[in-house]
Design a protein around this motif. Structure first.
Motif, PDB file in Angstrom:
ATOM      1  N   TYR A  71       0.830  -1.209   0.000  1.00 32.96           N
ATOM      2  CA  TYR A  71       0.000   0.000   0.000  1.00 32.96           C
ATOM      3  C   TYR A  71       0.865   1.260   0.000  1.00 32.96           C
ATOM      4  CZ  TYR A  71      -3.921  -3.058   1.406  1.00 32.96           C
ATOM      5  OH  TYR A  71      -4.874  -4.032   1.467  1.00 32.96           O
ATOM      6  N   VAL A  83       2.652   1.728  -3.377  1.00 33.21           N
ATOM      7  CA  VAL A  83       1.745   2.249  -4.404  1.00 33.21           C
ATOM      8  C   VAL A  83       1.600   3.758  -4.229  1.00 33.21           C
ATOM      9  CG1 VAL A  83      -0.639   2.268  -5.253  1.00 33.21           C
ATOM     10  CG2 VAL A  83       0.476   0.090  -4.748  1.00 33.21           C
ATOM     11  N   ASP A  98       2.712   6.543  -7.011  1.00 30.11           N
ATOM     12  CA  ASP A  98       1.748   7.489  -7.578  1.00 30.11           C
ATOM     13  C   ASP A  98       2.078   8.939  -7.259  1.00 30.11           C
ATOM     14  OD1 ASP A  98       0.390   5.372  -8.649  1.00 30.11           O
ATOM     15  OD2 ASP A  98      -1.224   5.353  -7.169  1.00 30.11           O
ATOM     16  N   THR A 100      -6.085   5.600   2.251  1.00 27.36           N
ATOM     17  CA  THR A 100      -6.154   4.311   1.553  1.00 27.36           C
ATOM     18  C   THR A 100      -6.901   4.480   0.236  1.00 27.36           C
ATOM     19  OG1 THR A 100      -8.166   3.765   2.788  1.00 27.36           O
ATOM     20  CG2 THR A 100      -6.094   2.925   3.662  1.00 27.36           C
ATOM     21  N   ASP A 101      -6.556   3.649  -0.724  1.00 30.90           N
ATOM     22  CA  ASP A 101      -7.198   3.697  -2.037  1.00 30.90           C
ATOM     23  C   ASP A 101      -7.316   2.263  -2.564  1.00 30.90           C
ATOM     24  OD1 ASP A 101      -8.104   4.124  -4.583  1.00 30.90           O
ATOM     25  OD2 ASP A 101      -6.573   5.586  -5.141  1.00 30.90           O
ATOM     26  N   GLU A 152      -9.385   0.738  -4.518  1.00 24.46           N
ATOM     27  CA  GLU A 152      -9.614   0.532  -5.947  1.00 24.46           C
ATOM     28  C   GLU A 152      -8.284   0.532  -6.701  1.00 24.46           C
ATOM     29  OE1 GLU A 152     -12.405  -0.364  -7.485  1.00 24.46           O
ATOM     30  OE2 GLU A 152     -13.171  -0.508  -5.435  1.00 24.46           O
ATOM     31  N   ARG A 153      -7.403   1.417  -6.310  1.00 28.98           N
ATOM     32  CA  ARG A 153      -6.079   1.480  -6.930  1.00 28.98           C
ATOM     33  C   ARG A 153      -5.279   0.212  -6.597  1.00 28.98           C
ATOM     34  NH1 ARG A 153      -2.788   2.584 -11.018  1.00 28.98           N
ATOM     35  NH2 ARG A 153      -0.814   3.593 -10.430  1.00 28.98           N
ATOM     36  N   TYR A 154      -5.345  -0.244  -5.332  1.00 29.00           N
ATOM     37  CA  TYR A 154      -4.621  -1.444  -4.940  1.00 29.00           C
ATOM     38  C   TYR A 154      -5.118  -2.651  -5.737  1.00 29.00           C
ATOM     39  CZ  TYR A 154      -3.771   1.587  -0.886  1.00 29.00           C
ATOM     40  OH  TYR A 154      -3.462   2.645  -0.064  1.00 29.00           O
ATOM     41  N   LYS A 155      -6.432  -2.749  -5.926  1.00 29.30           N
ATOM     42  CA  LYS A 155      -6.992  -3.872  -6.689  1.00 29.30           C
ATOM     43  C   LYS A 155      -6.532  -3.830  -8.143  1.00 29.30           C
ATOM     44  CE  LYS A 155     -11.218  -4.239  -3.893  1.00 29.30           C
ATOM     45  NZ  LYS A 155     -12.679  -3.981  -3.860  1.00 29.30           N
ATOM     46  N   GLU A 156      -6.507  -2.625  -8.689  1.00 29.20           N
ATOM     47  CA  GLU A 156      -6.059  -2.462 -10.076  1.00 29.20           C
ATOM     48  C   GLU A 156      -4.622  -2.954 -10.246  1.00 29.20           C
ATOM     49  OE1 GLU A 156      -4.488   1.139 -12.913  1.00 29.20           O
ATOM     50  OE2 GLU A 156      -5.939   1.647 -11.338  1.00 29.20           O
ATOM     51  N   ILE A 157      -3.745  -2.527  -9.331  1.00 31.26           N
ATOM     52  CA  ILE A 157      -2.338  -2.927  -9.399  1.00 31.26           C
ATOM     53  C   ILE A 157      -2.212  -4.432  -9.155  1.00 31.26           C
ATOM     54  CG2 ILE A 157      -0.074  -2.680  -8.314  1.00 31.26           C
ATOM     55  CD1 ILE A 157      -0.824  -0.262  -9.926  1.00 31.26           C
TER      56      ILE A 157
END
Length: 367
Positions: A19, A22, A26, A79-80, A82-87
């Motif tokens: 996390y 990422v 970003d 926390t994000d 959606e971004r973690y899932k994408e990666i």
């Protein structure tokens, strides 16, 4: 006694401070700085910390207040998921280029069985190196890996050369590796169990190995059976792709401690609604409702009730949670409430296999 099961080549890939990494990727301004994901505000709890923050003792599950005392220059980021899932999905696509036997444990780690792989490569360690290089080149993040004959040893090994490293435990090295291991390093042995083991004179894998099966079962129940075989290099659980969800939950941490059950019921309504929404999205139902209560002194309590039928309705979940709330008096004010539903209608009782009955491992080839 030996079994006829083939030796597997298992890789455990674990992303480094996922996390936080990422967030730094970003936002390059955060690179090299001590950051914590989550934990902002007076009641926040940290989800992850960068390696720069970990040097000061900051770690996940720590309160933001304590973290800032340990590291005054700590930067909090939101926390994000959606971004973690994408990666995470991009990383898993890389895994599937090598094998279909991929078992994700979370967004940032997975087991890969590369005994027979799509590249036709005999070296699991070289495959792990290639996978880690591709993750860095194609995604921009570093990963660490452990490689060995089973999931248990591979997972422990992946933590040895972090960050951005890997460790191989060859078949003939497994027993020595486990015997020398601090008992706290054994995956699945938490703080409470470790303390109990210390009281029994068990500090290392060798100490654990010296105990009889009867002794371990008597003192640690079913887990004792597992410990007996694991320290002997016996862990025949296969890599299981498409893991079936076993539970579904939602929880809330409050800005102020709750001491009134009336206020708790209001929060439980919102949590039950969220659980029902997630059940509907996943198209599952469950029989066992568990209420999670974290008190203001951080002690944790769970209360469960198994219903005679599957439920997914928010009203039924809420009523069951209410019963559990009133089951006994609160010992303190409450900082967190959660509801989970388990015993889902997706879970089938596993059949015993030859692997379950196996009690030894042949150590035959190099990685």
């Amino acid at each position: 006694m030996q079994n006829d099961l083939p030796i597997r080549k298992i890789i455990h890939v674990d992303m480094d401070a996922f996390y936080a990494s990422v967030a730094q990727m970003d936002n390059p301004e955060l690179i090299g700085k001590a950051i914590a994901v989550g934990g902002g505000g007076p009641r926040g709890v940290i989800s992850a910390a960068s390696y720069e923050a970990r040097k000061f003792g900051v770690k996940s599950a720590m309160s933001g207040r304590l973290a800032i005392k340990l590291c005054p220059h700590l930067i909090f980021v939101k926390t994000d998921f959606e971004r973690y899932k994408e990666i995470s999905n991009r990383i898993r696509k890389i895994f599937y280029d090598y094998t279909d036997l991929v078992e994700p444990l979370s967004l940032d780690e997975a087991y890969l069985d590369v005994t027979e792989n799509k590249k036709g490569h005999p070296s699991a360690s070289m495959l792990a190196e290639e996978i880690r290089t591709r993750i860095f080149n194609e995604v921009g993040l570093t990963a660490s890996a452990g490689i060995s004959i089973n999931k248990f040893v591979a997972k422990i090994a992946s933590d040895y050369n972090k960050p951005n490293g890997q460790k191989v435990v060859n078949p003939e090295e497994v027993l020595d590796f486990l015997e020398a291991l601090d008992i706290r390093k054994f995956y699945g042995i938490g703080k409470v169990t470790a303390e109990k083991m210390y009281q029994k004179g068990i500090y290392t894998g060798l100490d654990l190995k010296s105990k009889s099966l009867a002794f371990l079962e008597s003192n640690f129940g079913k887990s004792g059976t597992s410990y007996y075989y694991i320290v002997r290099g016996i862990h025949n659980s296969p890599v299981k792709p498409n893991q079936i969800r076993k539970s579904l939950a939602a929880e809330r941490t409050f800005n102020e401690n709750l001491s009134s059950e009336v206020f708790m019921l209001e929060k439980l309504q919102l949590i039950a609604d969220e659980v029902a929404k997630r059940l509907s999205k996943s198209k599952v139902a469950g029989k066992t409702v568990t209420l999670k209560i974290k008190y203001s002194d951080f002690t944790l309590q769970t209360r469960s009730k198994t219903l005679p039928y599957f439920v997914a309705d928010a009203a039924v979940i809420l009523e069951t949670a209410k019963d559990l709330l009133y089951q006994e008096k609160m010992s303190n004010s409450v900082r967190l409430l959660g509801i989970s539903l388990s015993n889902l209608n997706t879970v089938k009782k596993p059949k015993k296999t030859e692997e379950d009955k196996a009690i030894s491992v042949q150590l035959s080839f190099r990685f």
